[in-house]
Design an enzyme around this catalytic site. Structure first.
Site, PDB file in Angstrom:
ATOM      1  N   SER A 138      -3.703  -7.244   9.115  1.00 54.59           N
ATOM      2  CA  SER A 138      -2.443  -7.287   8.363  1.00 54.59           C
ATOM      3  C   SER A 138      -1.407  -7.994   9.216  1.00 54.59           C
ATOM      4  O   SER A 138      -1.047  -7.508  10.302  1.00 54.59           O
ATOM      5  CB  SER A 138      -1.956  -5.875   8.055  1.00 54.59           C
ATOM      6  OG  SER A 138      -0.581  -5.943   7.701  1.00 54.59           O
TER       7      SER A 138
ATOM      8  N   HIS B 237      -4.726 -10.275   5.530  1.00 56.66           N
ATOM      9  CA  HIS B 237      -4.089  -9.286   4.644  1.00 56.66           C
ATOM     10  C   HIS B 237      -2.574  -9.496   4.693  1.00 56.66           C
ATOM     11  O   HIS B 237      -1.965  -9.493   5.760  1.00 56.66           O
ATOM     12  CB  HIS B 237      -4.462  -7.877   5.108  1.00 56.66           C
ATOM     13  CG  HIS B 237      -3.993  -6.785   4.204  1.00 56.66           C
ATOM     14  ND1 HIS B 237      -4.619  -6.477   3.014  1.00 56.66           N
ATOM     15  CD2 HIS B 237      -2.947  -5.923   4.300  1.00 56.66           C
ATOM     16  CE1 HIS B 237      -3.982  -5.468   2.440  1.00 56.66           C
ATOM     17  NE2 HIS B 237      -2.955  -5.121   3.186  1.00 56.66           N
TER      18      HIS B 237
ATOM     19  N   ASP C  91       0.990  -8.274   3.331  1.00 56.19           N
ATOM     20  CA  ASP C  91       1.685  -7.115   2.759  1.00 56.19           C
ATOM     21  C   ASP C  91       3.049  -7.487   2.191  1.00 56.19           C
ATOM     22  O   ASP C  91       3.977  -7.782   2.938  1.00 56.19           O
ATOM     23  CB  ASP C  91       1.877  -6.050   3.843  1.00 56.19           C
ATOM     24  CG  ASP C  91       0.591  -5.304   4.149  1.00 56.19           C
ATOM     25  OD1 ASP C  91      -0.041  -4.807   3.204  1.00 56.19           O
ATOM     26  OD2 ASP C  91       0.224  -5.235   5.336  1.00 56.19           O
TER      27      ASP C  91
ATOM     28  N   MET D  47       6.357  -6.337   0.383  1.00 57.95           N
ATOM     29  CA  MET D  47       7.176  -5.136   0.121  1.00 57.95           C
ATOM     30  C   MET D  47       8.536  -5.561  -0.408  1.00 57.95           C
ATOM     31  O   MET D  47       9.110  -6.552   0.071  1.00 57.95           O
ATOM     32  CB  MET D  47       7.356  -4.340   1.408  1.00 57.95           C
ATOM     33  CG  MET D  47       6.044  -3.960   2.068  1.00 57.95           C
ATOM     34  SD  MET D  47       6.330  -2.920   3.508  1.00 57.95           S
ATOM     35  CE  MET D  47       4.665  -2.810   4.175  1.00 57.95           C
TER      36      MET D  47
ATOM     37  N   HIS E  66      -1.439  -7.965  -0.869  1.00 61.15           N
ATOM     38  CA  HIS E  66      -1.264  -6.554  -1.248  1.00 61.15           C
ATOM     39  C   HIS E  66       0.172  -6.400  -1.732  1.00 61.15           C
ATOM     40  O   HIS E  66       1.108  -6.387  -0.934  1.00 61.15           O
ATOM     41  CB  HIS E  66      -1.565  -5.686  -0.017  1.00 61.15           C
ATOM     42  CG  HIS E  66      -1.267  -4.237  -0.189  1.00 61.15           C
ATOM     43  ND1 HIS E  66      -1.240  -3.346   0.868  1.00 61.15           N
ATOM     44  CD2 HIS E  66      -0.981  -3.492  -1.293  1.00 61.15           C
ATOM     45  CE1 HIS E  66      -0.941  -2.140   0.420  1.00 61.15           C
ATOM     46  NE2 HIS E  66      -0.768  -2.203  -0.882  1.00 61.15           N
TER      47      HIS E  66
ATOM     48  N   MET F 136       3.188  -4.520  -2.897  1.00 57.63           N
ATOM     49  CA  MET F 136       3.882  -3.232  -2.980  1.00 57.63           C
ATOM     50  C   MET F 136       5.229  -3.535  -3.616  1.00 57.63           C
ATOM     51  O   MET F 136       6.286  -3.492  -2.973  1.00 57.63           O
ATOM     52  CB  MET F 136       4.033  -2.625  -1.573  1.00 57.63           C
ATOM     53  CG  MET F 136       2.712  -2.109  -1.011  1.00 57.63           C
ATOM     54  SD  MET F 136       2.720  -1.920   0.783  1.00 57.63           S
ATOM     55  CE  MET F 136       2.221  -3.564   1.271  1.00 57.63           C
TER      56      MET F 136
ATOM     57  N   MET G 243      -5.501   3.445   0.174  1.00 59.83           N
ATOM     58  CA  MET G 243      -4.466   3.594   1.203  1.00 59.83           C
ATOM     59  C   MET G 243      -4.768   4.851   2.016  1.00 59.83           C
ATOM     60  O   MET G 243      -4.925   5.939   1.451  1.00 59.83           O
ATOM     61  CB  MET G 243      -3.080   3.724   0.578  1.00 59.83           C
ATOM     62  CG  MET G 243      -2.544   2.475  -0.104  1.00 59.83           C
ATOM     63  SD  MET G 243      -2.490   0.987   0.917  1.00 59.83           S
ATOM     64  CE  MET G 243      -1.370   1.474   2.220  1.00 59.83           C
TER      65      MET G 243
ATOM     66  N   ASP H 138      -6.819   0.727   4.088  1.00 61.87           N
ATOM     67  CA  ASP H 138      -5.586   0.174   4.672  1.00 61.87           C
ATOM     68  C   ASP H 138      -4.707   1.292   5.222  1.00 61.87           C
ATOM     69  O   ASP H 138      -4.242   2.140   4.467  1.00 61.87           O
ATOM     70  CB  ASP H 138      -4.846  -0.607   3.568  1.00 61.87           C
ATOM     71  CG  ASP H 138      -3.617  -1.350   4.069  1.00 61.87           C
ATOM     72  OD1 ASP H 138      -3.311  -1.296   5.264  1.00 61.87           O
ATOM     73  OD2 ASP H 138      -2.967  -1.997   3.220  1.00 61.87           O
TER      74      ASP H 138
END
Ligand code: DX5
Ligand code: ZN
Length: 229
Positions: A8, A33, A35, A37, A71, A73, A142, A184
């Protein structure tokens, strides 16, 4: 079983992101990966499609493109999916609670040319997988609550991984497609073996890899732990 290490880049040095992506792939990683957010679905803010596009040309392993595993979020989900597809995402996963229409979002991701994944938080029940198994390329379990790197692995995730592995294997026995089982949060060389035994095949690790200077040593140690008889 094919095992994949997916660093990540949340824990990478953002001022040298391209170099970090190249280094970690040269060190033996398989997947990047990414992320995303939004300070709404999770209480933190990271990066969007423009950074994905900037990173894409650096995501090469032995000269060939390595998958970018986005990913999300974020909430809402659908508006941003085509932007990530255009920015070079290969896999896009999202949290079912963040989408008003889970089946529609899965369809949208695949129509955009990407592989589609559902992400289940520690407290999210498995029933979200019911009725959509044929639309999934990945399930992400998760093992921390989403929003931050460097948190402790929640052991209950092992039971969840076992249950999802059984569902995926049953689906494949009935002629269904392959589905990656990703984990993850809090994954390290010292717990990766039990996580693999619980059924995961794809391992996200942020702080465990980028927190060390020798990425290859960490990734090699992870692979050795997975392979240990
Ligand atoms: C958390 C992110 C994770 C995180 C993992 O919301 O989805 O990908 O970066 O970080 P570590 O490996 O440090 O727990
Ligand atoms: Zn993640």
């Amino acid at each position: 079983m094919t095992y994949r290490i997916a660093p990540s880049i949340l824990s990478a040095d953002f001022a040298r992101l391209g170099e970090e992506v190249r280094s970690v792939l040269a060190a033996g990683a398989d997947v990047i990966h990414f992320d995303v957010m939004d300070n709404h679905y999770v209480p933190n803010l990271t990066f969007g499609p423009m950074i994905c596009e900037a990173v894409k040309p650096h995501a090469l392993k032995d000269g060939k493109p390595a998958p970018i595993d986005v990913h999300l979020m974020v909430s809402p989900v659908d508006r941003i999916v085509p932007d990530f597809a255009k920015a070079g995402a290969d896999i896009i996963s999202f949290h079912p609670e963040a989408s008003a229409h889970v089946d529609r979002t899965l369809g949208l991701i695949r129509e955009s040319g990407c592989k589609a994944g559902l992400v289940l938080n520690p407290g999210t029940p498995l029933h979200y997988l019911d009725h959509v198994m044929d639309k999934l390329d990945l399930v992400l379990i998760m093992s921390v609550n989403p929003g931050f790197g460097g948190q402790k692995f929640i052991a209950e995730a092992l039971n969840k991984l076992k249950a999802v592995r059984a569902r995926i294997d049953a689906h494949k026995t009935k002629g269904g497609q392959d589905i990656w089982l990703e984990v993850d949060g809090g994954v390290k060389a010292d717990n990766i073996r039990s996580i693999a035994q619980a059924g995961a095949d794809t391992f996200v690790a942020g702080s465990a890899i980028f927190g060390q200077t020798d990425y290859k040593a960490v990734i090699d140690a992870m692979r050795e732990e997975i392979a240990r008889p």
